[in-house]
Design a protein around this motif. Structure first.
Motif, PDB file in Angstrom:
ATOM      1  N   ALA A  43      39.271  34.418  20.815  1.00  0.00           N
ATOM      2  CA  ALA A  43      40.351  34.884  21.679  1.00  0.00           C
ATOM      3  C   ALA A  43      39.936  36.117  22.472  1.00  0.00           C
ATOM      4  CB  ALA A  43      41.596  35.199  20.839  1.00  0.00           C
ATOM      5  N   ALA A  44      39.087  36.956  21.871  1.00  0.00           N
ATOM      6  CA  ALA A  44      38.687  38.208  22.518  1.00  0.00           C
ATOM      7  C   ALA A  44      37.605  38.007  23.580  1.00  0.00           C
ATOM      8  CB  ALA A  44      38.204  39.213  21.473  1.00  0.00           C
ATOM      9  N   ASN A  45      36.674  37.065  23.319  1.00  0.00           N
ATOM     10  CA  ASN A  45      35.537  36.939  24.241  1.00  0.00           C
ATOM     11  C   ASN A  45      34.917  35.548  24.122  1.00  0.00           C
ATOM     12  OD1 ASN A  45      33.206  37.217  25.806  1.00  0.00           O
ATOM     13  ND2 ASN A  45      32.827  39.311  25.112  1.00  0.00           N
ATOM     14  N   GLN A  46      35.480  34.595  24.841  1.00  0.00           N
ATOM     15  CA  GLN A  46      34.990  33.221  24.766  1.00  0.00           C
ATOM     16  C   GLN A  46      33.549  33.106  25.260  1.00  0.00           C
ATOM     17  OE1 GLN A  46      37.600  30.351  26.599  1.00  0.00           O
ATOM     18  NE2 GLN A  46      39.360  30.922  25.333  1.00  0.00           N
ATOM     19  N   GLU A  47      33.195  33.858  26.302  1.00  0.00           N
ATOM     20  CA  GLU A  47      31.848  33.785  26.847  1.00  0.00           C
ATOM     21  C   GLU A  47      30.816  34.195  25.804  1.00  0.00           C
ATOM     22  OE1 GLU A  47      30.699  32.627  29.606  1.00  0.00           O
ATOM     23  OE2 GLU A  47      32.485  32.364  30.843  1.00  0.00           O
ATOM     24  N   LEU A  48      31.085  35.259  25.073  1.00  0.00           N
ATOM     25  CA  LEU A  48      30.166  35.723  24.026  1.00  0.00           C
ATOM     26  C   LEU A  48      29.988  34.654  22.956  1.00  0.00           C
ATOM     27  CD1 LEU A  48      28.496  37.950  22.590  1.00  0.00           C
ATOM     28  CD2 LEU A  48      30.638  38.664  21.480  1.00  0.00           C
ATOM     29  N   VAL A  49      31.103  34.062  22.521  1.00  0.00           N
ATOM     30  CA  VAL A  49      31.040  33.052  21.470  1.00  0.00           C
ATOM     31  C   VAL A  49      30.285  31.814  21.949  1.00  0.00           C
ATOM     32  CG1 VAL A  49      32.398  31.547  19.966  1.00  0.00           C
ATOM     33  CG2 VAL A  49      33.142  33.901  20.382  1.00  0.00           C
ATOM     34  N   MET A  50      30.579  31.356  23.156  1.00  0.00           N
ATOM     35  CA  MET A  50      29.877  30.182  23.672  1.00  0.00           C
ATOM     36  C   MET A  50      28.376  30.444  23.803  1.00  0.00           C
ATOM     37  SD  MET A  50      32.357  28.237  26.428  1.00  0.00           S
ATOM     38  CE  MET A  50      32.996  29.699  27.258  1.00  0.00           C
ATOM     39  N   ASP A  51      28.015  31.632  24.311  1.00  0.00           N
ATOM     40  CA  ASP A  51      26.596  31.959  24.445  1.00  0.00           C
ATOM     41  C   ASP A  51      25.919  32.022  23.089  1.00  0.00           C
ATOM     42  OD1 ASP A  51      24.255  32.946  26.071  1.00  0.00           O
ATOM     43  OD2 ASP A  51      24.513  34.647  24.722  1.00  0.00           O
ATOM     44  N   PHE A  52      26.600  32.594  22.104  1.00  0.00           N
ATOM     45  CA  PHE A  52      26.032  32.687  20.762  1.00  0.00           C
ATOM     46  C   PHE A  52      25.692  31.297  20.224  1.00  0.00           C
ATOM     47  CE2 PHE A  52      26.503  32.610  16.152  1.00  0.00           C
ATOM     48  CZ  PHE A  52      25.637  33.621  15.776  1.00  0.00           C
ATOM     49  N   TYR A  53      26.633  30.372  20.324  1.00  0.00           N
ATOM     50  CA  TYR A  53      26.381  29.028  19.799  1.00  0.00           C
ATOM     51  C   TYR A  53      25.447  28.226  20.695  1.00  0.00           C
ATOM     52  CZ  TYR A  53      29.624  29.980  16.091  1.00  0.00           C
ATOM     53  OH  TYR A  53      30.210  30.536  14.993  1.00  0.00           O
ATOM     54  N   ASN A  54      25.431  28.517  21.984  1.00  0.00           N
ATOM     55  CA  ASN A  54      24.429  27.879  22.845  1.00  0.00           C
ATOM     56  C   ASN A  54      23.023  28.233  22.380  1.00  0.00           C
ATOM     57  OD1 ASN A  54      26.326  26.643  24.502  1.00  0.00           O
ATOM     58  ND2 ASN A  54      26.258  28.251  26.064  1.00  0.00           N
ATOM     59  N   GLN A  55      22.818  29.492  22.015  1.00  0.00           N
ATOM     60  CA  GLN A  55      21.494  29.911  21.540  1.00  0.00           C
ATOM     61  C   GLN A  55      21.166  29.295  20.189  1.00  0.00           C
ATOM     62  OE1 GLN A  55      19.470  31.394  23.650  1.00  0.00           O
ATOM     63  NE2 GLN A  55      21.213  31.327  25.068  1.00  0.00           N
ATOM     64  N   ARG A  56      22.158  29.205  19.312  1.00  0.00           N
ATOM     65  CA  ARG A  56      21.921  28.553  18.002  1.00  0.00           C
ATOM     66  C   ARG A  56      21.596  27.078  18.209  1.00  0.00           C
ATOM     67  NH1 ARG A  56      22.801  32.853  18.027  1.00  0.00           N
ATOM     68  NH2 ARG A  56      20.547  32.781  18.082  1.00  0.00           N
ATOM     69  N   ARG A  57      22.311  26.442  19.143  1.00  0.00           N
ATOM     70  CA  ARG A  57      22.103  25.020  19.424  1.00  0.00           C
ATOM     71  C   ARG A  57      20.702  24.793  19.998  1.00  0.00           C
ATOM     72  NH1 ARG A  57      26.091  24.760  22.494  1.00  0.00           N
ATOM     73  NH2 ARG A  57      27.666  24.472  20.878  1.00  0.00           N
ATOM     74  N   LYS A  58      20.328  25.648  20.918  1.00  0.00           N
ATOM     75  CA  LYS A  58      19.002  25.550  21.529  1.00  0.00           C
ATOM     76  C   LYS A  58      17.913  25.710  20.477  1.00  0.00           C
ATOM     77  CE  LYS A  58      16.474  27.452  25.499  1.00  0.00           C
ATOM     78  NZ  LYS A  58      16.520  28.500  26.560  1.00  0.00           N
ATOM     79  N   GLN A  59      18.115  26.647  19.562  1.00  0.00           N
ATOM     80  CA  GLN A  59      17.147  26.867  18.490  1.00  0.00           C
ATOM     81  C   GLN A  59      17.049  25.648  17.576  1.00  0.00           C
ATOM     82  OE1 GLN A  59      18.373  29.401  15.262  1.00  0.00           O
ATOM     83  NE2 GLN A  59      16.310  30.223  14.956  1.00  0.00           N
ATOM     84  N   ALA A  60      18.200  25.096  17.194  1.00  0.00           N
ATOM     85  CA  ALA A  60      18.208  23.946  16.291  1.00  0.00           C
ATOM     86  C   ALA A  60      17.503  22.741  16.905  1.00  0.00           C
ATOM     87  CB  ALA A  60      19.645  23.584  15.907  1.00  0.00           C
ATOM     88  N   MET A  61      17.663  22.571  18.216  1.00  0.00           N
ATOM     89  CA  MET A  61      17.020  21.445  18.892  1.00  0.00           C
ATOM     90  C   MET A  61      15.505  21.615  18.971  1.00  0.00           C
ATOM     91  SD  MET A  61      19.834  20.878  21.936  1.00  0.00           S
ATOM     92  CE  MET A  61      18.952  19.563  22.771  1.00  0.00           C
ATOM     93  N   ALA A  62      15.036  22.855  18.861  1.00  0.00           N
ATOM     94  CA  ALA A  62      13.609  23.127  19.007  1.00  0.00           C
ATOM     95  C   ALA A  62      12.837  23.016  17.696  1.00  0.00           C
ATOM     96  CB  ALA A  62      13.408  24.522  19.604  1.00  0.00           C
ATOM     97  N   VAL A  63      13.532  22.985  16.563  1.00  0.00           N
ATOM     98  CA  VAL A  63      12.856  22.921  15.267  1.00  0.00           C
ATOM     99  C   VAL A  63      12.909  21.504  14.710  1.00  0.00           C
ATOM    100  CG1 VAL A  63      13.441  25.338  14.829  1.00  0.00           C
ATOM    101  CG2 VAL A  63      14.912  23.522  13.911  1.00  0.00           C
ATOM    102  N   GLN A  64      12.194  21.304  13.610  1.00  0.00           N
ATOM    103  CA  GLN A  64      12.109  19.988  12.991  1.00  0.00           C
ATOM    104  C   GLN A  64      12.551  20.049  11.538  1.00  0.00           C
ATOM    105  OE1 GLN A  64      11.345  17.279  14.766  1.00  0.00           O
ATOM    106  NE2 GLN A  64      11.082  18.596  16.581  1.00  0.00           N
TER     107      GLN A  64
END
Length: 230
Positions: A43-64
């Motif tokens: 509720a306070a900062n949707q952009e921050l939350v989306m960016d945080f999970y975008n980075q986690r998602r990107k990391q997960a896709m890069a590992v095996q």
């Protein structure tokens, strides 16, 4: 065929390069967890939350997946295996496990911020402001945040109650309600805890502690299960 239920936590994914939930200073990738993993943070900062999970998602896709993930998938050849995971990285499925219950959601999915039943696979790794669900609301990460109900908990409890054998891999057993799952096992079933840093555990003659990382410990326990129960 014996029913094996496996409870997994962040420790199984460490060897793949996924960092554990929090560092020793209580921060998560430099953020207070409530900023990025709570309805209040959203509720306070949707952009921050989306960016945080975008980075986690990107990391997960890069590992095996690692050998621990693959050993659990291989166990399906000899047992009826259900994995109950606190992890959101999708590595169990990528290793070949066919029955995975996600307690805390999935990074690869997004959902409506007004109707949690509307869930989509996200194409690519980036969720952006303006990505809307059919009801017109902003899509949010399909993650169970602090303060939210754990919708798959009852399903997980039912699986644990049916288990003939329980494995616990890479979890500190301090995050509730997931940490309570061990208490739902039937009396007398064997329970194996695999972790290089063994959590505090109740005394139990059927509890076996394997102080090893997942890549070696899971394979060792899997071999023992095949010898004992095949």
């Amino acid at each position: 065929m014996k029913r094996v239920v496996v409870l997994t936590g962040a420790g199984i994914s460490v060897e793949s390069g996924i960092r554990t939930f929090r560092d020793s200073d209580g921060l998560w990738e430099g953020h207070d967890v409530m900023e990025v993993a709570s309805p209040q943070g959203w509720a306070a900062n949707q952009e921050l939350v989306m960016d945080f999970y975008n980075q986690r998602r990107k990391q997960a896709m890069a590992v095996q997946p690692n050998l621990g993930h693959f050993a659990l998938a291989e166990l399906e050849k000899d047992f009826e295996v259900t994995i109950v995971t606190q992890n959101v990285d999708g590595l169990h499925e990528r290793a070949g496990s066919s029955r995975v219950i996600h307690l805390h959601g999935e990074l690869s999915k997004v959902r409506s911020s007004v109707d949690e039943s509307i869930v989509f696979e996200l194409e690519g790794w980036e969720l952006k402001s303006g990505d809307l669900c059919p009801k017109g609301s902003q899509l949010r990460p399909h993650i169970v945040w602090f303060g939210e109900m754990v919708p798959m908990m009852d399903v997980a409890i039912a699986e644990v109650r049916r288990a003939d054998i329980l494995l616990v891999v890479g979890t500190s057993l301090v995050v509730y309600p997931a940490a309570s799952l061990m208490s739902y096992t039937r009396a007398g079933i064997p329970k194996y805890v695999i972790d290089p840093k063994m959590p505090e555990l109740p005394k139990d003659s059927m509890l076996y502690c394997v102080e090893e990382k997942a890549s070696t410990g899971v394979a060792k326990v899997a071999d023992e299960l095949r010898k004992r129960y095949q």
